[in-house]
Design a protein around this motif. Sequence first.
Motif, mmCIF file in Angstrom:
data_model
loop_
_atom_site.group_PDB
_atom_site.id
_atom_site.type_symbol
_atom_site.label_atom_id
_atom_site.label_comp_id
_atom_site.label_asym_id
_atom_site.label_seq_id
_atom_site.Cartn_x
_atom_site.Cartn_y
_atom_site.Cartn_z
ATOM 1 N N CYS A 7 0.882 -1.172 0.000
ATOM 2 C CA CYS A 7 0.000 0.000 0.000
ATOM 3 C C CYS A 7 0.919 1.221 0.000
ATOM 4 O O CYS A 7 1.796 1.339 0.860
ATOM 5 C CB CYS A 7 -0.905 -0.011 1.226
ATOM 6 S SG CYS A 7 -2.217 1.232 1.190
ATOM 7 N N PHE A 57 -0.563 3.682 8.460
ATOM 8 C CA PHE A 57 -1.348 2.655 7.775
ATOM 9 C C PHE A 57 -1.997 1.706 8.769
ATOM 10 O O PHE A 57 -1.463 1.447 9.849
ATOM 11 C CB PHE A 57 -0.463 1.843 6.820
ATOM 12 C CG PHE A 57 0.053 2.611 5.645
ATOM 13 C CD1 PHE A 57 -0.737 2.801 4.518
ATOM 14 C CD2 PHE A 57 1.328 3.146 5.652
ATOM 15 C CE1 PHE A 57 -0.260 3.502 3.425
ATOM 16 C CE2 PHE A 57 1.822 3.852 4.569
ATOM 17 C CZ PHE A 57 1.020 4.034 3.453
ATOM 18 N N SER A 94 3.577 0.704 2.952
ATOM 19 C CA SER A 94 3.463 -0.369 3.942
ATOM 20 C C SER A 94 3.330 -1.685 3.192
ATOM 21 O O SER A 94 2.556 -1.782 2.234
ATOM 22 C CB SER A 94 2.245 -0.137 4.843
ATOM 23 O OG SER A 94 2.097 -1.201 5.764
ATOM 24 N N CYS A 112 -6.544 -1.450 2.985
ATOM 25 C CA CYS A 112 -5.466 -0.623 3.507
ATOM 26 C C CYS A 112 -6.038 0.755 3.820
ATOM 27 O O CYS A 112 -6.665 1.375 2.955
ATOM 28 C CB CYS A 112 -4.329 -0.531 2.501
ATOM 29 S SG CYS A 112 -3.036 0.653 2.967
ATOM 30 N N ALA A 124 -5.071 4.598 5.089
ATOM 31 C CA ALA A 124 -4.009 5.578 5.298
ATOM 32 C C ALA A 124 -4.609 6.779 6.018
ATOM 33 O O ALA A 124 -5.651 7.295 5.606
ATOM 34 C CB ALA A 124 -3.391 6.008 3.975
#
Length: 555
Positions: free
Chosen positions: A240, A251, A283, A300, A302
């Motif tokens: 990601c 993350f 990540s 994922c 963020a």
Amino acid sequence: MASYWQFCFIILLCGKVQWRHDDIQVASESCTSTSSCTTTIPNPTKYKLMGDDRSTSLTIINLTAVDNGRYTCDFLNKSGLWSADETIQVLNPAPPSQVSIENAQSGSPISNSATIIVTSGEPYNITCNTYQARPPAVLTWLIPDDVIFYVHGQSDTIQGNKYVSRKTAAITPSTNDQGKVLRCEASHPKLVTNLQSSVYLSVHVLPSSMTLFQSGIDKDNDFGQAAIYVQEDFPSSITCKCIGSFPAVEFLWKLGSSTILRDNISLQKQNNALDNTLFDTKSIIAFIPERKHHGKFIQCFASLGSYSKRRFAKVLVKGTPDSIQIAFLGDATLEDGIETNVTCRALNGYPAPLIHWYIGSRNITKDSSLQNTVNAVDRYDAESILILVPNWHDHGKRLLCQAVQTTAISSMSINESLILYISYSPMVSISARRLTSLKSNTASMAMEFVLTCRADSNPSAVVFEWFSDEAIVFNDTSNMKLHENNPEQTERETVTTSDLMIRSRPSEHPSIYSCTAISRYGLGSAVFNSSLFRKLNRDCILILDILFSKVLMIE
């Protein structure tokens, strides 16, 4: 200096109006017509009178506590006297108790000298407040000139007998505003030093892009991959990535709707190639895919301050089927030359497998069809139907169904097999061998031979009949030899034999010998011409080709 106005509404055509403070006249006006009026004010520095034909007003100049009391407006004409009054209480000035700053959108207070997080390029509204002032305090925003901002007008609201004042500033920060100070000042006649409150700007830069993709595979769009293909039980990793943020984003990973992944996660950040004040952050999560992960979404998240973005992709786990099974359609009996259908089912594989068929090492896939269906968990159930025409040569061989999945990593398969049990009529052949040498029979010129009748059938032949020139010479039901009783021969277990001893002289007329083998399934026969005995001129064993054979199936 403060002034106070009182209004008295009248219709002043002809008459007199007077203002009294605690019954002491402070102003009056008499009119004989609408254009002829006389005004009397004993203390013009303290009071002012204004009016028209409908109303009159008294202004009290430089209002102090001495002006407390009741004020009465009297109107007198020929019709009578009318009065109205109001009590005035003069309050002393009071400075604001505090000045504070708050988020204009949420109303959340911000501590003095605190750092506030703002986003580059996004408007942010901040409000300065004062409380308990009389008269209202004057608020001023002190903002650096290079910050883009706009200050709204001040609002004053009475609460009890004091004022709450507010003034909002709207700023649009940039990356150049990092660490700058916004200050609000409150001034008031009763303050020796202005009150202040300030905040520091922490300017966040949101990432310009966020992608989710399988590590080692180029992403195909701004969002990454919609589906990620992994191999069951092979280590895999998913990345990601966020580009161009300040500070670096944080993350969080989820698999499915609720499972938070915490292990085997690495974080990498580096300066952005175009702006080294920003960060590119990624990540990477490493895991070993299991079948239970198939069809779930890996997510994922963020985050950067109040900013939060999500990317997700469906995880598709490649793997061989859970099971594979062979079954016959209809009657399971296999008969030589009789067509039958055999099915092979491979369940819960991904992607759809190919199914191959083998008899021994011989590939017979071309005689089959294949159909794949998607099951409830989005994996494939495959079914192949083989059109099998059994051949007696294949009896005892292994029929194998193989479900194959070829991936970039390797070719994987799962097999199922069974032994073919084929029913077929006796396949008969006759061989001859000499028992006595030429020397031992020189006088008589006779030779002894043994004819061996070999029958390969399933089920095994149980009766042998020998004929010479179509006359039966021997019916063998007891001298039959089975393969398992003769380990020196490398024969199939379906083979049985019968021997016939013959004495022959060269002068004798040649005969035709035939052997018929009978099983529960059918019968078969072969013939042998005795004239071939004359070609045997040394001690040896001669295996002769079948001159003639026939097979008959018993119904």
